[in-house]
Structure formats: structure tokens, C-alpha cells
Design a protein around this motif. Structure first.
Motif, PDB file in Angstrom:
ATOM      1  N   ALA A 126       0.941  -1.253  -0.095  1.00  0.00           N
ATOM      2  CA  ALA A 126      -0.212  -0.025   0.040  1.00  0.00           C
ATOM      3  C   ALA A 126       0.926   1.197  -0.203  1.00  0.00           C
ATOM      4  O   ALA A 126       0.507   2.073  -0.633  1.00  0.00           O
ATOM      5  N   GLU A 127       1.983   1.401   0.863  1.00  0.00           N
ATOM      6  CA  GLU A 127       2.922   2.340   0.788  1.00  0.00           C
ATOM      7  C   GLU A 127       3.402   2.671  -0.629  1.00  0.00           C
ATOM      8  O   GLU A 127       3.605   3.748  -1.117  1.00  0.00           O
ATOM      9  N   LYS A 128       3.932   1.404  -1.269  1.00  0.00           N
ATOM     10  CA  LYS A 128       4.556   1.661  -2.683  1.00  0.00           C
ATOM     11  C   LYS A 128       3.513   2.158  -3.364  1.00  0.00           C
ATOM     12  O   LYS A 128       3.892   3.302  -4.319  1.00  0.00           O
ATOM     13  N   GLU A 129       2.306   2.018  -3.411  1.00  0.00           N
ATOM     14  CA  GLU A 129       1.389   2.296  -4.368  1.00  0.00           C
ATOM     15  C   GLU A 129       0.835   3.839  -4.215  1.00  0.00           C
ATOM     16  O   GLU A 129       0.727   4.573  -5.101  1.00  0.00           O
ATOM     17  N   LEU A 130       0.977   4.280  -2.828  1.00  0.00           N
ATOM     18  CA  LEU A 130       0.671   5.561  -2.600  1.00  0.00           C
ATOM     19  C   LEU A 130       2.086   6.640  -3.109  1.00  0.00           C
ATOM     20  O   LEU A 130       1.666   7.463  -3.661  1.00  0.00           O
ATOM     21  N   LEU A 131       3.217   5.926  -2.894  1.00  0.00           N
ATOM     22  CA  LEU A 131       4.185   6.766  -3.656  1.00  0.00           C
ATOM     23  C   LEU A 131       4.223   6.937  -5.140  1.00  0.00           C
ATOM     24  O   LEU A 131       4.287   7.883  -5.578  1.00  0.00           O
ATOM     25  N   ASN A 132       3.847   5.819  -5.730  1.00  0.00           N
ATOM     26  CA  ASN A 132       3.574   5.865  -7.182  1.00  0.00           C
ATOM     27  C   ASN A 132       2.546   6.969  -7.378  1.00  0.00           C
ATOM     28  O   ASN A 132       2.680   7.631  -8.594  1.00  0.00           O
ATOM     29  N   MET A 137       0.970  12.252  -9.713  1.00  0.00           N
ATOM     30  CA  MET A 137       0.395  13.471  -9.806  1.00  0.00           C
ATOM     31  C   MET A 137       1.381  14.638  -9.754  1.00  0.00           C
ATOM     32  O   MET A 137       1.046  15.452 -10.427  1.00  0.00           O
ATOM     33  N   ILE A 138       2.475  14.582  -9.150  1.00  0.00           N
ATOM     34  CA  ILE A 138       3.381  15.472  -9.324  1.00  0.00           C
ATOM     35  C   ILE A 138       3.820  15.805 -10.875  1.00  0.00           C
ATOM     36  O   ILE A 138       4.053  16.955 -11.211  1.00  0.00           O
ATOM     37  N   MET A 139       4.218  14.744 -11.338  1.00  0.00           N
ATOM     38  CA  MET A 139       4.778  14.594 -12.655  1.00  0.00           C
ATOM     39  C   MET A 139       3.702  15.484 -13.443  1.00  0.00           C
ATOM     40  O   MET A 139       4.192  16.345 -14.287  1.00  0.00           O
ATOM     41  N   ARG A 140       2.314  15.244 -13.512  1.00  0.00           N
ATOM     42  CA  ARG A 140       1.363  15.545 -14.270  1.00  0.00           C
ATOM     43  C   ARG A 140       1.173  17.004 -14.058  1.00  0.00           C
ATOM     44  O   ARG A 140       0.888  17.737 -14.879  1.00  0.00           O
ATOM     45  N   ASP A 141       1.420  17.514 -12.949  1.00  0.00           N
ATOM     46  CA  ASP A 141       1.007  18.934 -12.358  1.00  0.00           C
ATOM     47  C   ASP A 141       2.179  19.804 -12.562  1.00  0.00           C
ATOM     48  O   ASP A 141       1.965  20.990 -12.618  1.00  0.00           O
ATOM     49  N   VAL A 142       3.418  19.355 -12.396  1.00  0.00           N
ATOM     50  CA  VAL A 142       4.570  20.184 -12.108  1.00  0.00           C
ATOM     51  C   VAL A 142       5.365  20.173 -13.497  1.00  0.00           C
ATOM     52  O   VAL A 142       5.972  21.180 -13.921  1.00  0.00           O
TER      53      VAL A 142
END
Length: 186
Positions: A126-132, A137-142
Motif C-alpha cells: 500500500a505504501e509503494k502504491e501511494l508513492l507511485n 500526480m506531481i509529474m502531471r502537475d509540475v
């Protein structure tokens, strides 16, 4: 990849815990184009990719949007199903013929209750998926479209050989024409 190799990239497990997972895992083969998980359903399976490429997408009346690609070693699941047992918002389609390891959520959840190592595997998954998700999101927005393309090229170069350009463009949030222009500039 073997199931043991995949599991150990998520969380290093003792042999007895690996064996418990291997005992319930079923190797499945599906053809290109198969929809493995369907939006608006509660799915009760989790998959690990032994061989192949898949994509996650959501669909609205206006368009279809690809937001994730999975390759060998990746986990396929709906986090909404996995965490909250609610209907998923995404569908998962096989881009090529795939070989997968299939696990049942109920059996896996029972293991989480009886084996601390497997409970930690579930947490790390779950942690790994959250980081992905956060990275996407950051890639898409920034990042600019060109920077997103270059990041994909750097992190998952084989996708450009294995995935139709229309899905790559959708993942990057651009048109195919823009993608072609960026690829020519590179």
C-alpha cells in the motif's frame, strides 16, 4: 519474474511466508485486450505481472484517460477495492498477452491476520502504491509535456516499444500530435 522475486522487491519475506503466498497463487494467462479489472465493480483479486504490460484507465463521456502502466514485477489492483472494499474507479487492460500471478483478497487478508511478515508485505504494498500515485500526480502537475515524456523515457523506456502511442499520449496528458512533435525534438 518469479513470484518470489516480485514479493521480495516489495518486502523481504522469510521462506515460510513466501511459501504461503505461493500456495495460493494461481498462474493465469490472458490475451492482449482483455479487461482484467472493471471500473464500478468490487474486484476480489490482486495480480502480479510475471510477463507483459497493462494499463489503468478511467473513462468519461468525453474521453478515456490512461494514468498508469504496469510491467513485469508490478502489482495490479484497485486500491479502492484493496483498502476499502469499494467499487473501483479504474479499469485495467492488457496491452500485450500477459502471464500473471493471481491472489484472492480474502485469502491474502487472512494471511495478514496470522503472519506479521505478510501483514508487513500488505502495508509495504500500500505504501509503494501511494508513492507511485504521488509521483504521477506531481509529474502531471509540475512538469511540462516534454519533461513528462523525458521522465517516462528515463524511468520506463521499454513502454515506448510496447505501448500504442495513443495510450502514451493519454498518460502524458497530451495529444498524439503533440507527442509526435516532442519525439521529433528529442
Amino acid at each position: 519474474m518469479t513470484l518470489k522475486e516480485i514479493l521480495n522487491t516489495i518486502y523481504l519475506l522469510p521462506p515460510s511466508s513466501i511459501q504461503r503466498i505461493q500456495d495460493i497463487a494461481v498462474e493465469r494467462h490472458f490475451q492482449k485486450g482483455h479487461i482484467l479489472l472493471h471500473a464500478d465493480r468490487i474486484e476480489n483479486k490482486l495480480y502480479f505481472i510475471k510477463k507483459g504490460v497493462v494499463r489503468a484507465f478511467s473513462q468519461s463521456e468525453q474521453r478515456e484517460s490512461t494514468f498508469w502502466f504496469g510491467e513485469e514485477g508490478d502489482t495490479i489492483l484497485s486500491m479502492q477495492n484493496y483498502v476499502e472494499n469499494k467499487k473501483s474507479y479504474e479499469s485495467i487492460e492488457l496491452i500485450v498477452d500477459c502471464e500473471l500471478y493471481e491472489l484472492d483478497f480474502v485469502q491474502l487478508t487472512n494471511f495478514y491476520l496470522t503472519d506479521i511478515h505478510l501483514a508487513n508485505l500488505g502495508r509495504k504494498l500500500a505504501e509503494k502504491e501511494l508513492l507511485n500515485v504521488e509521483r504521477r500526480m506531481i509529474m502531471r502537475d509540475v512538469l511540462s509535456a516534454k519533461e513528462r515524456y523525458l521522465t517516462l523515457l528515463q524511468n520506463q523506456p521499454s513502454l515506448l516499444q510496447r505501448v500504442p502511442l495513443k495510450h502514451i499520449a493519454s498518460y502524458l496528458g497530451i495529444t498524439q500530435v503533440s507527442l509526435s512533435r516532442i519525439r521529433k525534438e528529442k
